[in-house]
Design a protein around this motif. Structure first.
Motif, PDB file in Angstrom:
ATOM      1  N   GLU A 152     -14.675  -1.063   4.899  1.00  0.00           N
ATOM      2  CA  GLU A 152     -14.609  -2.472   3.953  1.00  0.00           C
ATOM      3  C   GLU A 152     -14.315  -2.344   2.603  1.00  0.00           C
ATOM      4  O   GLU A 152     -13.353  -3.027   2.032  1.00  0.00           O
ATOM      5  N   GLN A 153     -14.956  -1.421   1.887  1.00  0.00           N
ATOM      6  CA  GLN A 153     -14.422  -1.196   0.320  1.00  0.00           C
ATOM      7  C   GLN A 153     -13.678  -0.419   0.098  1.00  0.00           C
ATOM      8  O   GLN A 153     -12.676  -0.763  -0.699  1.00  0.00           O
ATOM      9  N   MET A 154     -13.581   0.645   0.735  1.00  0.00           N
ATOM     10  CA  MET A 154     -12.213   1.746   0.465  1.00  0.00           C
ATOM     11  C   MET A 154     -11.020   1.539   1.292  1.00  0.00           C
ATOM     12  O   MET A 154     -10.118   2.042   0.956  1.00  0.00           O
ATOM     13  N   GLY A 155     -11.156   1.005   2.495  1.00  0.00           N
ATOM     14  CA  GLY A 155     -10.156   0.937   3.557  1.00  0.00           C
ATOM     15  C   GLY A 155     -10.130   2.157   4.492  1.00  0.00           C
ATOM     16  O   GLY A 155     -10.663   3.079   4.469  1.00  0.00           O
ATOM     17  N   ALA A 156     -10.007   1.718   5.808  1.00  0.00           N
ATOM     18  CA  ALA A 156      -9.817   2.694   6.819  1.00  0.00           C
ATOM     19  C   ALA A 156      -8.773   2.121   7.989  1.00  0.00           C
ATOM     20  O   ALA A 156      -9.032   1.110   8.352  1.00  0.00           O
ATOM     21  N   ALA A 183     -32.623  15.554   6.270  1.00  0.00           N
ATOM     22  CA  ALA A 183     -32.857  14.148   6.985  1.00  0.00           C
ATOM     23  C   ALA A 183     -32.919  13.191   6.319  1.00  0.00           C
ATOM     24  O   ALA A 183     -32.580  11.758   6.590  1.00  0.00           O
ATOM     25  N   SER A 184     -33.019  13.151   5.006  1.00  0.00           N
ATOM     26  CA  SER A 184     -33.172  11.926   4.004  1.00  0.00           C
ATOM     27  C   SER A 184     -31.924  11.358   3.888  1.00  0.00           C
ATOM     28  O   SER A 184     -31.780  10.344   3.286  1.00  0.00           O
ATOM     29  N   THR A 185     -30.714  11.887   4.219  1.00  0.00           N
ATOM     30  CA  THR A 185     -29.404  11.286   3.877  1.00  0.00           C
ATOM     31  C   THR A 185     -29.027  10.247   5.022  1.00  0.00           C
ATOM     32  O   THR A 185     -28.345   9.551   4.946  1.00  0.00           O
ATOM     33  N   LEU A 186     -29.829  10.409   6.220  1.00  0.00           N
ATOM     34  CA  LEU A 186     -29.842   9.456   7.309  1.00  0.00           C
ATOM     35  C   LEU A 186     -28.723   9.488   8.070  1.00  0.00           C
ATOM     36  O   LEU A 186     -28.330   8.591   8.898  1.00  0.00           O
ATOM     37  N   GLY A 187     -27.669  10.563   7.824  1.00  0.00           N
ATOM     38  CA  GLY A 187     -26.374  10.662   8.585  1.00  0.00           C
ATOM     39  C   GLY A 187     -25.441  10.817   7.844  1.00  0.00           C
ATOM     40  O   GLY A 187     -25.365  10.570   6.552  1.00  0.00           O
ATOM     41  N   GLY A 188     -24.198  10.787   8.220  1.00  0.00           N
ATOM     42  CA  GLY A 188     -22.883  10.965   7.102  1.00  0.00           C
ATOM     43  C   GLY A 188     -21.782  11.136   8.044  1.00  0.00           C
ATOM     44  O   GLY A 188     -21.627  11.101   9.018  1.00  0.00           O
ATOM     45  N   PHE A 189     -20.541  10.942   7.100  1.00  0.00           N
ATOM     46  CA  PHE A 189     -19.136  10.881   7.663  1.00  0.00           C
ATOM     47  C   PHE A 189     -18.364  11.504   6.279  1.00  0.00           C
ATOM     48  O   PHE A 189     -18.826  11.561   5.124  1.00  0.00           O
ATOM     49  N   VAL A 190     -17.041  11.419   6.449  1.00  0.00           N
ATOM     50  CA  VAL A 190     -16.069  11.808   5.672  1.00  0.00           C
ATOM     51  C   VAL A 190     -15.058  10.784   5.524  1.00  0.00           C
ATOM     52  O   VAL A 190     -14.771  10.074   6.549  1.00  0.00           O
ATOM     53  N   HIS A 191     -14.625  10.216   4.354  1.00  0.00           N
ATOM     54  CA  HIS A 191     -13.492   9.372   4.195  1.00  0.00           C
ATOM     55  C   HIS A 191     -12.361  10.014   3.541  1.00  0.00           C
ATOM     56  O   HIS A 191     -12.671  10.785   2.721  1.00  0.00           O
ATOM     57  N   ALA A 192     -11.116   9.755   4.295  1.00  0.00           N
ATOM     58  CA  ALA A 192     -10.207  10.402   3.580  1.00  0.00           C
ATOM     59  C   ALA A 192      -8.957   9.510   3.231  1.00  0.00           C
ATOM     60  O   ALA A 192      -8.822   8.404   3.656  1.00  0.00           O
ATOM     61  N   MET A 223      -7.540  13.078  -0.703  1.00  0.00           N
ATOM     62  CA  MET A 223      -8.799  12.912  -1.359  1.00  0.00           C
ATOM     63  C   MET A 223      -9.894  12.844  -0.169  1.00  0.00           C
ATOM     64  O   MET A 223      -9.759  11.928   0.813  1.00  0.00           O
ATOM     65  N   LEU A 224     -10.758  13.673  -0.144  1.00  0.00           N
ATOM     66  CA  LEU A 224     -11.784  13.937   0.735  1.00  0.00           C
ATOM     67  C   LEU A 224     -13.145  13.342   0.308  1.00  0.00           C
ATOM     68  O   LEU A 224     -13.579  14.118  -1.090  1.00  0.00           O
ATOM     69  N   THR A 225     -13.792  12.651   0.698  1.00  0.00           N
ATOM     70  CA  THR A 225     -15.207  12.099   0.081  1.00  0.00           C
ATOM     71  C   THR A 225     -16.055  12.256   1.203  1.00  0.00           C
ATOM     72  O   THR A 225     -16.010  11.519   2.054  1.00  0.00           O
ATOM     73  N   PHE A 226     -17.294  12.818   0.973  1.00  0.00           N
ATOM     74  CA  PHE A 226     -18.297  12.915   1.998  1.00  0.00           C
ATOM     75  C   PHE A 226     -19.388  11.891   1.719  1.00  0.00           C
ATOM     76  O   PHE A 226     -19.989  11.874   0.281  1.00  0.00           O
ATOM     77  N   TYR A 227     -19.827  11.067   2.390  1.00  0.00           N
ATOM     78  CA  TYR A 227     -20.858  10.088   2.150  1.00  0.00           C
ATOM     79  C   TYR A 227     -22.086  10.085   3.059  1.00  0.00           C
ATOM     80  O   TYR A 227     -21.921  10.848   4.289  1.00  0.00           O
ATOM     81  N   ARG A 261       0.684  -1.367  -0.207  1.00  0.00           N
ATOM     82  CA  ARG A 261       0.116   0.010   0.040  1.00  0.00           C
ATOM     83  C   ARG A 261       0.901   1.237  -0.073  1.00  0.00           C
ATOM     84  O   ARG A 261       2.035   1.233   0.669  1.00  0.00           O
ATOM     85  N   THR A 262       0.424   2.480  -0.514  1.00  0.00           N
ATOM     86  CA  THR A 262       1.117   3.513  -0.545  1.00  0.00           C
ATOM     87  C   THR A 262       0.113   4.865  -0.166  1.00  0.00           C
ATOM     88  O   THR A 262       0.213   5.974  -0.590  1.00  0.00           O
ATOM     89  N   SER A 263      -0.765   4.364   0.769  1.00  0.00           N
ATOM     90  CA  SER A 263      -1.648   5.368   1.235  1.00  0.00           C
ATOM     91  C   SER A 263      -2.155   5.210   2.639  1.00  0.00           C
ATOM     92  O   SER A 263      -2.137   4.144   2.997  1.00  0.00           O
ATOM     93  N   ILE A 264      -2.605   6.252   3.237  1.00  0.00           N
ATOM     94  CA  ILE A 264      -3.301   6.281   4.953  1.00  0.00           C
ATOM     95  C   ILE A 264      -4.722   6.462   4.381  1.00  0.00           C
ATOM     96  O   ILE A 264      -5.232   7.585   3.735  1.00  0.00           O
ATOM     97  N   LYS A 265      -5.687   5.715   5.045  1.00  0.00           N
ATOM     98  CA  LYS A 265      -7.050   5.963   4.980  1.00  0.00           C
ATOM     99  C   LYS A 265      -7.782   6.056   6.281  1.00  0.00           C
ATOM    100  O   LYS A 265      -7.550   5.428   7.275  1.00  0.00           O
ATOM    101  N   PHE A 266      -8.700   7.003   6.262  1.00  0.00           N
ATOM    102  CA  PHE A 266      -9.351   7.067   7.766  1.00  0.00           C
ATOM    103  C   PHE A 266     -10.762   7.659   7.494  1.00  0.00           C
ATOM    104  O   PHE A 266     -11.167   8.404   6.684  1.00  0.00           O
ATOM    105  N   LEU A 267     -11.745   7.486   8.567  1.00  0.00           N
ATOM    106  CA  LEU A 267     -13.099   8.276   8.517  1.00  0.00           C
ATOM    107  C   LEU A 267     -12.941   9.210   9.672  1.00  0.00           C
ATOM    108  O   LEU A 267     -12.289   8.966  10.532  1.00  0.00           O
TER     109      LEU A 267
END
Length: 333
Positions: free
Chosen positions: A69-73, A294-303, A311-315, A33-39
């Motif tokens: 699981e899919q993107m890594g954390a 409210a329709s999003t049911l919540g959310g978080f960021v994957h980096a 790279m930042l992705t808002f889910y 691997r060549t990256s660090i991933k976190f939520l």
């Protein structure tokens, strides 16, 4: 009175405030691997009555595990308000099990959680949350504020995350009263933390330098920009070329970009708020993304942090990504 006693106790033991940084171990992951991933998410702390969790919290936890699981954390940044509405009172509080351990059960969330305190945590016993680090294999809360250092695998680049206690810096927020912060309980404690922050930022050679706290520097929502942080922290973010500032407090997802710094609000872990009353109180054109429906049911960021970009992705919790942006490494590092 309890908060005052805690403040005096801490003033007598300055070393209790901040934790000496060492490089965190990312061993056991893919050797190539060549990256660090976190939520990153905040304001996730359930409710103080049965079942001690919310529908939004559970939906967000489920989607966090799926994305991890899919993107890594490699880890999770927990950005405060870990236990609504008055924190916890002791290290053996059942809330640790009911609101944390029994909710974030997914295998891919069984990674280190790096925790900081929010205003609701300060209404209880923050020291109990710090002590819980000794009882949990994944809960990491070494002190009120601290530094995390990482080597990006198979590169010569580094990532530093500075975790702040913005309640100690700015004072406690009385939610539901909607009044301005009245300033820190102890000016001495606040100044000590700011001095420490500037020293750590000035010395940092990290290619990516993140600062995290509970209160926002910039926000368009209910709480809006935090004057205390605009005066004390924003100048340091600019002076030392920080990559981004992460926070919660407002219960939505926001991305604001100003003077080369990314401001990430990720406070949709338990409640949602579409309020945009402070839209005109941030620099014009700086808001790149906002959702609190409210329709999003919540959310978080994957980096994901690689040797040449972040790279930042808002889910949203109902299963799709909403926004993605890319940040560059610090100049001259």
């Amino acid at each position: 009175m309890a908060l005052i006693l805690v403040a005096f106790a801490l003033a007598a033991i300055p070393t209790a405030y901040c934790y000496s940084a060492t490089f965190q171990d990312l061993s056991g992951a893919n050797a190539n691997r060549t990256s660090i991933k976190f939520l990153a998410f905040g304001d996730w702390g359930g409710v103080p009555y049965p079942p001690y969790r919310t529908v939004v919290q559970k939906a967000t936890a489920h989607e966090m595990n799926k994305v991890a699981e899919q993107m890594g954390a490699d880890f999770v940044l927990a950005l405060g308000d870990n236990f609504y509405f008055k924190g916890v009172d002791r290290v053996d509080s059942p809330r640790f099990k009911d609101t944390f351990e029994a909710v974030y059960t997914g295998k891919s969330l069984n990674v280190p959680w790096y925790v900081l305190a929010g205003n609701h945590d300060h209404a209880g016993n923050v020291n109990a949350q710090i002590e819980y680090s000794k009882k949990s294999t994944r809960w990491n809360f070494p002190s009120y504020y601290y530094e995390l250092d990482f080597r990006i695998p198979n590169t010569d680049k580094t990532l530093t995350i500075i975790m702040l206690d913005t309640v100690m810096l700015c004072g406690n927020s009385l939610d539901f009263v909607n009044e301005k912060l009245k300033g820190p309980l102890s000016v001495e404690d606040a100044n000590r933390q700011l001095t420490w922050l500037e020293k750590r930022m000035a010395q940092s050679k990290a290619n990516f330098l993140l600062v995290a706290g509970h209160y926002p520097v910039w926000s368009v929502s209910e709480h809006g920009p935090t004057d205390c942080l605009l005066q004390g922290v924003r100048p340091l973010l600019l002076k030392y070329n920080a990559t981004a500032y992460f926070c919660g407090h407002d219960h939505n997802l926001q991305y604001i970009e100003e003077s080369g710094v990314g401001y990430v609000v990720s406070g949709a872990g338990n409640f949602l708020d579409p309020d945009i009353r402070h839209w005109n109180h941030v620099p014009k054109g700086s808001v790149k993304f906002f959702t609190g429906q409210a329709s999003t049911l919540g959310g978080f960021v994957h980096a994901e942090v690689t040797q040449n970009k972040m790279m930042l992705t808002f889910y949203q919790a109902k299963g799709t990504s909403l926004y993605r942006t890319v940040l560059s490494p610090r100049n001259g590092i």
